[in-house]
Design a protein around this motif. Sequence first.
Motif, PDB file in Angstrom:
ATOM      1  N   THR A 105      35.231  44.402  40.716  1.00  5.84           N
ATOM      2  CA  THR A 105      36.010  44.993  39.626  1.00  5.84           C
ATOM      3  C   THR A 105      37.003  46.015  40.173  1.00  5.84           C
ATOM      4  O   THR A 105      38.125  46.137  39.681  1.00  5.84           O
ATOM      5  CB  THR A 105      35.072  45.635  38.593  1.00  5.84           C
ATOM      6  OG1 THR A 105      34.078  44.676  38.214  1.00  5.84           O
ATOM      7  CG2 THR A 105      35.835  46.057  37.354  1.00  5.84           C
ATOM      8  N   LYS A 106      36.577  46.738  41.225  1.00 10.40           N
ATOM      9  CA  LYS A 106      37.508  47.681  41.866  1.00 10.40           C
ATOM     10  C   LYS A 106      38.700  46.923  42.458  1.00 10.40           C
ATOM     11  O   LYS A 106      39.849  47.360  42.368  1.00 10.40           O
ATOM     12  CB  LYS A 106      36.788  48.470  42.965  1.00 10.40           C
ATOM     13  CG  LYS A 106      35.929  49.604  42.418  1.00 10.40           C
ATOM     14  CD  LYS A 106      35.175  50.319  43.544  1.00 10.40           C
ATOM     15  CE  LYS A 106      34.259  51.398  42.968  1.00 10.40           C
ATOM     16  NZ  LYS A 106      33.265  51.852  43.975  1.00 10.40           N
ATOM     17  N   GLU A 107      38.396  45.766  43.069  1.00 12.91           N
ATOM     18  CA  GLU A 107      39.464  44.936  43.642  1.00 12.91           C
ATOM     19  C   GLU A 107      40.421  44.493  42.534  1.00 12.91           C
ATOM     20  O   GLU A 107      41.637  44.474  42.704  1.00 12.91           O
ATOM     21  CB  GLU A 107      38.815  43.719  44.312  1.00 12.91           C
ATOM     22  CG  GLU A 107      39.610  43.164  45.485  1.00 12.91           C
ATOM     23  CD  GLU A 107      38.884  41.993  46.139  1.00 12.91           C
ATOM     24  OE1 GLU A 107      37.628  41.988  46.160  1.00 12.91           O
ATOM     25  OE2 GLU A 107      39.588  41.073  46.605  1.00 12.91           O
ATOM     26  N   TRP A 108      39.836  44.138  41.407  1.00 18.71           N
ATOM     27  CA  TRP A 108      40.621  43.719  40.245  1.00 18.71           C
ATOM     28  C   TRP A 108      41.513  44.875  39.778  1.00 18.71           C
ATOM     29  O   TRP A 108      42.713  44.703  39.524  1.00 18.71           O
ATOM     30  CB  TRP A 108      39.656  43.253  39.145  1.00 18.71           C
ATOM     31  CG  TRP A 108      40.276  42.844  37.846  1.00 18.71           C
ATOM     32  CD1 TRP A 108      41.593  42.596  37.587  1.00 18.71           C
ATOM     33  CD2 TRP A 108      39.588  42.627  36.611  1.00 18.71           C
ATOM     34  NE1 TRP A 108      41.773  42.238  36.280  1.00 18.71           N
ATOM     35  CE2 TRP A 108      40.556  42.246  35.655  1.00 18.71           C
ATOM     36  CE3 TRP A 108      38.249  42.709  36.217  1.00 18.71           C
ATOM     37  CZ2 TRP A 108      40.220  41.963  34.327  1.00 18.71           C
ATOM     38  CZ3 TRP A 108      37.926  42.417  34.904  1.00 18.71           C
ATOM     39  CH2 TRP A 108      38.906  42.050  33.966  1.00 18.71           C
ATOM     40  N   LEU A 109      40.924  46.079  39.677  1.00 20.50           N
ATOM     41  CA  LEU A 109      41.690  47.252  39.238  1.00 20.50           C
ATOM     42  C   LEU A 109      42.801  47.589  40.226  1.00 20.50           C
ATOM     43  O   LEU A 109      43.846  48.121  39.851  1.00 20.50           O
ATOM     44  CB  LEU A 109      40.765  48.460  39.058  1.00 20.50           C
ATOM     45  CG  LEU A 109      39.995  48.481  37.734  1.00 20.50           C
ATOM     46  CD1 LEU A 109      38.896  49.521  37.757  1.00 20.50           C
ATOM     47  CD2 LEU A 109      40.960  48.743  36.563  1.00 20.50           C
ATOM     48  N   ASN A 158      45.804  49.130  35.057  1.00 25.61           N
ATOM     49  CA  ASN A 158      45.751  49.535  33.648  1.00 25.61           C
ATOM     50  C   ASN A 158      45.010  48.546  32.761  1.00 25.61           C
ATOM     51  O   ASN A 158      45.071  48.640  31.542  1.00 25.61           O
ATOM     52  CB  ASN A 158      47.172  49.725  33.120  1.00 25.61           C
ATOM     53  CG  ASN A 158      47.890  50.810  33.888  1.00 25.61           C
ATOM     54  OD1 ASN A 158      47.307  51.850  34.187  1.00 25.61           O
ATOM     55  ND2 ASN A 158      49.143  50.553  34.249  1.00 25.61           N
ATOM     56  N   HIS A 159      44.336  47.566  33.385  1.00 21.34           N
ATOM     57  CA  HIS A 159      43.651  46.568  32.569  1.00 21.34           C
ATOM     58  C   HIS A 159      42.457  47.221  31.867  1.00 21.34           C
ATOM     59  O   HIS A 159      41.533  47.722  32.507  1.00 21.34           O
ATOM     60  CB  HIS A 159      43.191  45.402  33.436  1.00 21.34           C
ATOM     61  CG  HIS A 159      42.862  44.181  32.641  1.00 21.34           C
ATOM     62  ND1 HIS A 159      41.755  44.109  31.828  1.00 21.34           N
ATOM     63  CD2 HIS A 159      43.506  42.993  32.509  1.00 21.34           C
ATOM     64  CE1 HIS A 159      41.721  42.922  31.245  1.00 21.34           C
ATOM     65  NE2 HIS A 159      42.777  42.227  31.634  1.00 21.34           N
ATOM     66  N   VAL A 160      42.492  47.190  30.540  1.00 22.40           N
ATOM     67  CA  VAL A 160      41.504  47.939  29.762  1.00 22.40           C
ATOM     68  C   VAL A 160      40.086  47.425  29.989  1.00 22.40           C
ATOM     69  O   VAL A 160      39.153  48.199  30.229  1.00 22.40           O
ATOM     70  CB  VAL A 160      41.850  47.879  28.249  1.00 22.40           C
ATOM     71  CG1 VAL A 160      40.770  48.590  27.439  1.00 22.40           C
ATOM     72  CG2 VAL A 160      43.212  48.508  28.003  1.00 22.40           C
TER      73      VAL A 160
END
Lengths: 396, 396
Positions: A228-232, A237-239
């Motif tokens: 999820t950190k990689e995604w962020l 800003n993805h809620v």
Amino acid sequence: MVLTTLLLFLSVSPLVKPEMFTALVHMEKSIHAEKRLAKEIRSYVTKERERLNELERIANEYESHAESAMGDMHATLANPVSAFLLVKRFTTDWNDVLNKYMTPNNTNQFIASLPQLTEGFPSPEDLDGAAVALLRLQDTYVLPTDKVAKGEIKGVRYSPKMTAQDCFQLGKVAYSQGDYYHTMLWMKEALTILENETSKTIEKPIILDYLAYSTYMQGNWIHALNLTKEWLNEEPNHVRAQSNHDYYSKLIREAKENGKKDEELDVVNNPRQLDEYRQSEEFAKYEALCRGEETQVYPLAHKLTCQYKRHHPYFILRPLKEEIMYFDPWIAIYHDLMTESEVKRIQEMAGPRLHRSGVFVTEDNKSPTTNYRTSQRYLWCLLFLTFLLLHLTIFQ
Amino acid sequence: MVLTTLLLFLSVSPLVKPEMFTALVHMEKSIHAEKRLAKEIRSYVTKERERLNELERIANEYESHAESAMGDMHATLANPVSAFLLVKRFTTDWNDVLNKYMTPNNTNQFIASLPQLTEGFPSPEDLDGAAVALLRLQDTYVLPTDKVAKGEIKGVRYSPKMTAQDCFQLGKVAYSQGDYYHTMLWMKEALTILENETSKTIEKPIILDYLAYSTYMQGNWIHALNLTKEWLNEEPNHVRAQSNHDYYSKLIREAKENGKKDEELDVVNNPRQLDEYRQSEEFAKYEALCRGEETQVYPLAHKLTCQYKRHHPYFILRPLKEEIMYFDPWIAIYHDLMTESEVKRIQEMAGPRLHRSGVFVTEDNKSPTTNYRTSQRYLWCLLFLTFLLLHLTIFQ
């Protein structure tokens, strides 16, 4: 006994083969539709290009008119005919251009014709079916995901390599069925392939989205948090990414407070979800058999034989090819019972009559197909086969 | 007296000149808009062409896929990866194509942007205005319709030749105002021009429709019937043409029953519709004056003079150019009162403040323009002119 065994073979066979056969008929329809579609797309493109050429001609004419008219307005307006023509140019003439060339009519018409053109195309349900078949095969033959993604399956012609997007779609089908085991496998594969793609077939964040969630569902919280950190990293800003991040963090914090150690939490497990039957020894044997493994030793195996059989005039010129498989009960395989052309003829005649069997639902009178009942109506085939079997058995 | 006369000149002048001036400003805006529009159309065309190129590429790929896949279906379906990819091709992949390339989005977006792009364009009302101006000019100068259609108007640069469609549009404006005199003239001209057009700008039946009706309205029943027959020749099943045909036939039959003779009915009259004022001698004189005809003989004409006037220091370097027109009352024209650059400067400064005067309608708070009140707000110009006039008159 012989008859029973043979009939058993035949009645099992339609459970497998006709599925392939229906798929074949279905896909051939799709391919025909694809060819027609190509033709129609091209004729749509031609029509649209004519419209655009006309618009370009108009744009060029507008520009050269604007340039020559600009310095010349006084003289133009002094002649009331010119003045009228100029005003007309910007009113009725422009309206004609609008109505004739500035419309989505071609496109809307073409879109409206598409459902009929693509009538033979498979449905989303078919995609799910194909995906499930592929995943089942992967499980049964214990195939590594990267091998499957390369299309390298033994015994059949290799397929094209899967793109990241292909893998993603496969994982998505698994996800939609709550199968996080395969979701994890295939989203990971999608990521790996994506890294090496020069022209990306899909965006990274959407893969990370599915991968992180399935990883979490398989119990790997720290790994899910890292993904999820990689995604962020990609979409700060993805809620949902943010709230997932917070949720996983909270879970991990609470687990630690309850005495869980880092080593316990920081693992990547991916257990395969199996129902009771699939956990049984019988199922394990079935899968082993599929892989061609020997599940039991037959002490009389060295006595098994193959032979041509000519016990009836019908078989004099074309003898039966008999392979004994077991003595008690007596089991034999008859090879090449029908010729290729006979098979083809039956398929051609049966084709139009075939559809997938369904479970009858009285509520809305619909007959949905299910993925556990796939036998076909094979009455017609049976007539011909019965003839063969009579000769094969009664005159044995 | 002098001041009065001069002010009269000035207050009449805005009734004519600023209309030309507003038209100029308006048209220059249109021309700017036309240039911008050309650019935007081209960028729309480019975007759409990219979409179509992509679709063509897809169509070609579909065709070559369909051709190679057709004979090969067995081998393809035997590999479950190929099978999955094939089904995916016809489901999600095709859906992506649909959403990405088979949409009227570009077109709809462009259409939505057009009102803003063409904001400076004249309105249908402006077209009516230009048409009426042209028709009035034709009447005043007694110009033959074919001359006007060729754009040949004396004293101004010739305009482009009118097409059949141009003539039709002009006639249509006349028609919409119940002016069947000009409708007949211009629909006839449209027909004549259409005959010689190699690429037709309009269809014959629609001209015949208007021409027949206006001919009937001008009282020429037999001629209207003949034109309607010509129309039916082109469109035998046109319902209105048929019912008009029957109606005219009935009128003629009844007229004959009432004793009218063929010679009386078979004429082509086209009376000009004039209101009371336009039938007056004053109006006839006004039109004659416009044509430059002399409406009265001035016995002292041989005594009229032109001279430079330097009666004030302001006029020493640039004397007034005075032309005496009449002695009692004393009327003079001052030529070149302002320089070209002064005129231009005033126009530039006044331009943004100008709009056509309207009659205030309280009902819906709208201020429509009318074609009898076209004077402009010319307060600002007046300030400068007042300065000039003061010098011209007070220091006379």
